[in-house]
Design a protein around this motif. Structure first.
Motif, PDB file in Angstrom:
ATOM      1  N   ALA A  49      55.674  13.859  23.285  1.00 24.54           N
ATOM      2  CA  ALA A  49      55.279  12.738  22.940  1.00 24.54           C
ATOM      3  C   ALA A  49      55.397  11.877  23.655  1.00 24.54           C
ATOM      4  O   ALA A  49      54.102  11.363  24.145  1.00 24.54           O
ATOM      5  N   LEU A  50      56.212  11.590  24.013  1.00 26.67           N
ATOM      6  CA  LEU A  50      56.421  10.359  25.191  1.00 26.67           C
ATOM      7  C   LEU A  50      55.717  10.613  26.863  1.00 26.67           C
ATOM      8  O   LEU A  50      55.665  10.001  27.098  1.00 26.67           O
ATOM      9  N   ALA A  51      55.887  11.664  27.217  1.00 23.54           N
ATOM     10  CA  ALA A  51      55.479  12.307  28.255  1.00 23.54           C
ATOM     11  C   ALA A  51      53.865  12.042  27.581  1.00 23.54           C
ATOM     12  O   ALA A  51      53.157  11.396  28.539  1.00 23.54           O
ATOM     13  N   THR A  52      53.309  12.393  26.711  1.00 20.20           N
ATOM     14  CA  THR A  52      51.474  11.956  26.755  1.00 20.20           C
ATOM     15  C   THR A  52      51.399  10.693  26.712  1.00 20.20           C
ATOM     16  O   THR A  52      50.972   9.877  27.489  1.00 20.20           O
ATOM     17  N   LEU A  53      51.948   9.921  25.692  1.00 14.09           N
ATOM     18  CA  LEU A  53      52.266   8.401  26.769  1.00 14.09           C
ATOM     19  C   LEU A  53      52.125   7.896  27.416  1.00 14.09           C
ATOM     20  O   LEU A  53      51.529   7.131  28.220  1.00 14.09           O
ATOM     21  N   ARG A  54      53.295   7.971  28.413  1.00 13.96           N
ATOM     22  CA  ARG A  54      53.796   7.520  29.689  1.00 13.96           C
ATOM     23  C   ARG A  54      51.831   8.737  29.954  1.00 13.96           C
ATOM     24  O   ARG A  54      51.997   7.236  31.253  1.00 13.96           O
ATOM     25  N   THR A  55      51.722   9.322  30.001  1.00 17.19           N
ATOM     26  CA  THR A  55      50.227  10.140  30.913  1.00 17.19           C
ATOM     27  C   THR A  55      49.189   9.100  30.904  1.00 17.19           C
ATOM     28  O   THR A  55      48.055   8.883  31.746  1.00 17.19           O
ATOM     29  N   PHE A  56      48.750   8.486  29.607  1.00 15.96           N
ATOM     30  CA  PHE A  56      47.674   7.477  29.230  1.00 15.96           C
ATOM     31  C   PHE A  56      48.051   6.479  29.875  1.00 15.96           C
ATOM     32  O   PHE A  56      47.057   6.306  30.481  1.00 15.96           O
ATOM     33  N   ARG A  57      48.985   5.697  30.362  1.00 12.23           N
ATOM     34  CA  ARG A  57      49.301   4.630  30.846  1.00 12.23           C
ATOM     35  C   ARG A  57      49.374   4.690  31.685  1.00 12.23           C
ATOM     36  O   ARG A  57      49.088   3.935  32.858  1.00 12.23           O
ATOM     37  N   ALA A  58      49.571   5.930  32.581  1.00 13.81           N
ATOM     38  CA  ALA A  58      49.043   6.207  34.307  1.00 13.81           C
ATOM     39  C   ALA A  58      47.810   6.176  34.852  1.00 13.81           C
ATOM     40  O   ALA A  58      47.366   5.832  35.699  1.00 13.81           O
ATOM     41  N   MET A  59      46.451   6.630  33.401  1.00 12.83           N
ATOM     42  CA  MET A  59      45.519   7.032  34.042  1.00 12.83           C
ATOM     43  C   MET A  59      45.259   5.185  33.421  1.00 12.83           C
ATOM     44  O   MET A  59      43.779   4.540  33.260  1.00 12.83           O
ATOM     45  N   GLY A  60      46.053   4.306  32.756  1.00 14.45           N
ATOM     46  CA  GLY A  60      45.146   2.568  32.861  1.00 14.45           C
ATOM     47  C   GLY A  60      45.777   2.381  31.114  1.00 14.45           C
ATOM     48  O   GLY A  60      44.533   1.421  31.372  1.00 14.45           O
ATOM     49  N   VAL A  61      45.646   3.571  30.955  1.00 15.04           N
ATOM     50  CA  VAL A  61      45.582   2.361  29.497  1.00 15.04           C
ATOM     51  C   VAL A  61      46.846   1.717  28.198  1.00 15.04           C
ATOM     52  O   VAL A  61      48.269   1.710  29.177  1.00 15.04           O
ATOM     53  N   ASP A  62      46.283   0.131  28.905  1.00 17.58           N
ATOM     54  CA  ASP A  62      47.371  -0.434  27.860  1.00 17.58           C
ATOM     55  C   ASP A  62      48.194   0.326  27.021  1.00 17.58           C
ATOM     56  O   ASP A  62      47.406   0.024  26.041  1.00 17.58           O
ATOM     57  N   ILE A  63      49.471  -0.099  27.085  1.00 17.04           N
ATOM     58  CA  ILE A  63      50.055   0.973  25.543  1.00 17.04           C
ATOM     59  C   ILE A  63      51.366   0.087  25.105  1.00 17.04           C
ATOM     60  O   ILE A  63      52.215   0.194  25.918  1.00 17.04           O
ATOM     61  N   ASP A  64      51.728  -0.787  23.628  1.00 17.21           N
ATOM     62  CA  ASP A  64      52.623  -1.701  23.570  1.00 17.21           C
ATOM     63  C   ASP A  64      53.394  -0.567  22.701  1.00 17.21           C
ATOM     64  O   ASP A  64      53.053  -0.332  21.326  1.00 17.21           O
ATOM     65  N   GLY A  65      54.877   0.054  22.715  1.00 17.48           N
ATOM     66  CA  GLY A  65      55.763  -0.053  22.359  1.00 17.48           C
ATOM     67  C   GLY A  65      56.269   1.644  22.707  1.00 17.48           C
ATOM     68  O   GLY A  65      55.716   1.682  24.214  1.00 17.48           O
ATOM     69  N   PRO A  66      56.738   2.717  22.136  1.00 19.21           N
ATOM     70  CA  PRO A  66      56.306   2.607  21.227  1.00 19.21           C
ATOM     71  C   PRO A  66      57.982   1.493  19.993  1.00 19.21           C
ATOM     72  O   PRO A  66      59.223   1.440  21.127  1.00 19.21           O
ATOM     73  N   HIS A  67      58.336   0.743  19.361  1.00 19.29           N
ATOM     74  CA  HIS A  67      59.153   0.083  18.592  1.00 19.29           C
ATOM     75  C   HIS A  67      59.386   0.458  17.102  1.00 19.29           C
ATOM     76  O   HIS A  67      57.973   0.253  16.293  1.00 19.29           O
ATOM     77  N   GLN A  68      60.591   1.427  17.329  1.00 14.18           N
ATOM     78  CA  GLN A  68      60.447   1.580  15.791  1.00 14.18           C
ATOM     79  C   GLN A  68      59.501   2.197  14.958  1.00 14.18           C
ATOM     80  O   GLN A  68      59.001   1.944  13.822  1.00 14.18           O
ATOM     81  N   GLY A  69      58.511   3.186  15.981  1.00 14.47           N
ATOM     82  CA  GLY A  69      58.059   4.244  15.477  1.00 14.47           C
ATOM     83  C   GLY A  69      56.294   3.004  14.890  1.00 14.47           C
ATOM     84  O   GLY A  69      55.427   4.331  14.945  1.00 14.47           O
TER      85      GLY A  69
END
Length: 446
Positions: A49-69
């Motif tokens: 799931a973190l790989a998916t999160l990093r992918t969208f950060r790399a495509m310019g999406v602002d994502i805060d977290g994860p912090h305790q889920g």
């Protein structure tokens, strides 16, 4: 990494396993494509799931977290993604790669998707070919495997596609491409598969038409951000459902488990085998059914697993094979060819591991025949880097006469971070070890 499990153990108490991996992937993807903010709780902080999160950060999406889920995604809309600076490394996550093929087919830029050695062996033609029928251009390695390059700027059109093999990942990839396609995209399944994509699209305000095993969407709509609460993953709960069923004297309650009817095959199969599983406190959270599951040890019996239940439990068969090995009589699985192309060939690897512990396990082209027995020997088992096989064999130790050592367990963090600690809290005598260090110690011993 190795796991070392002492024989015996009784599982007791109340546990909450990590968040659902399938839903965590989709929450990031659709939250990124939505307009406005999406707030996610219960997000699985595992490698996939973190790989998916990093992918969208790399495509310019602002994502805060994860912090305790907890994760907050600032959506950019369907056409707001930006070209990444380089290839997107998805590690071991087949879900990420297959779903992204559909999503990226509608973008204006080219993208290259890579993964680890295991993911780079997994078949991608099953998603590339129907996407090509929609107008997508996806280049693959020899044999239709990663790395994949998804060419942007291609005009997509809707299709009416009948899946040759039931696959939620292929269905989801086509629906995600359908968001960008001209006209109507429909997918018909030969058997029910998990429907998290359809439920979540509707939750983001996107119209979804469903009739029986056929689901359709029209391209050109909009997604609206909102709140998503990810339930505990029933695939992770399955290890404790089986462990408590086979370890005499066990009584454990698993809290807030996702009970999507396309995912509950493991509960139905275990009940057919005689498992004592109670479904308590049923409720709905964010469009997904949720419940607490109480499971107590019970004598299991072998069965012929109904083929209709196979797609509803496809990820849980490694640990279901452990249950079968403890059951009285013969268990027969057929219609599960999909197990051959998971993170490992789960039929071959589980059969080899069970045989090494003294269990009669005969692999078939599309399943397995297992003859149960009261207890087993111990020994060393190789998981071949497959997280579900590693965790399945930890539960086998509850019925073993000697310790079980499981090799190549680092990928457990792809789906179940904290597994060792949670299993230990429940009563399993499980510890981690460094395989290279132990091998060196053995070679240096007189």
């Amino acid at each position: 990494m190795e796991f070392h499990v002492r024989p015996g153990g009784v599982l007791r108490g109340r546990l909450r396993v990590p968040g659902d991996k399938s839903i965590s992937h989709r929450a990031i993807m659709l939250g990124a494509l939505a307009e406005g903010e999406t707030r996610i709780s219960g997000f699985l902080e595992g490698a996939d799931a973190l790989a998916t999160l990093r992918t969208f950060r790399a495509m310019g999406v602002d994502i805060d977290g994860p912090h305790q889920g907890r994760v907050t995604v600032q959506g950019v809309g369907l056409h707001g993604l930006r070209a990444p600076e380089g290839p997107l490394d998805l590690g071991n996550s087949g879900t990420s790669m297959r779903l992204l093929c559909g999503l990226l087919a509608g973008q204006s830029f080219d993208t290259t998707l890579t993964g680890d050695a295991s993911l780079s062996r997994r078949p991608m033609r099953r998603v590339i070919d129907p996407l090509a029928a929609m107008g997508a251009v996806i280049e693959s390695g020899q044999g239709g495997t990663a790395p994949l390059t998804v060419r942007g700027g291609q005009p997509l059109h809707g299709i009416d596609y009948e899946l040759p093999v039931a696959s939620a990942q292929v269905k989801s990839a086509l629906l995600l491409a359908g968001l960008y396609a001209r006209g109507r995209t429909c997918v018909t399944e030969p058997a029910p598969t998990r429907d998290h994509t359809e439920r979540m699209l509707a939750g983001f305000g996107y119209p979804v038409q469903q009739e029986g095993r056929r689901v359709c969407i029209e391209g050109g709509g909009r997604l609206r951000g909102g709140e998503i609460e990810v339930p505990a993953d029933i695939s992770s709960a399955a290890f404790f459902l089986v462990g408590a069923s086979i370890a005499e004297g066990s009584d454990i309650t698993l809290e807030h488990v996702g009970m999507n009817p396309t995912r509950t095959g493991v509960v139905e199969i275990l009940r057919l085998m005689g498992a004592d599983i109670q479904v308590l406190n049923e409720r709905e959270v964010g469009g997904e059914p949720v419940a607490d599951l109480r499971v107590r040890s019970a004598p299991l019996k072998g069965i012929a697993i109904p083929e209709a239940l196979v797609p509803l439990a496809i990820d849980e068969f490694p640990v279901l094979f452990i249950a079968a090995a403890c059951a009285e009589g013969e268990t027969l699985l057929t219609g599960a060819e999909e197990l051959r192309v998971k993170e490992s060939d789960r039929i071959a690897v589980m059969a080899k591991g069970l045989t090494s512990l003294g269990v009669t396990a005969e692999p078939q082209p599309d399943g397995m025949r297992i003859v149960g027995q009261p207890d087993w020997s111990g020994g060393r088992v190789h998981s071949h880097g497959d997280h579900r096989i590693a965790m399945a064999f930890t539960m086998a130790a509850t019925r073993a006469r000697e310790p079980i050592e499981i090799e190549d367990c680092a990928n457990v963090n792809t789906s179940f971070p904290g597994f060792v600690e949670l299993a230990g809290d429940a009563g399993l005598a499980l510890s981690r070890g460094d395989a290279e260090r132990r091998a060196q110690q053995r070679s240096n011993s007189p």
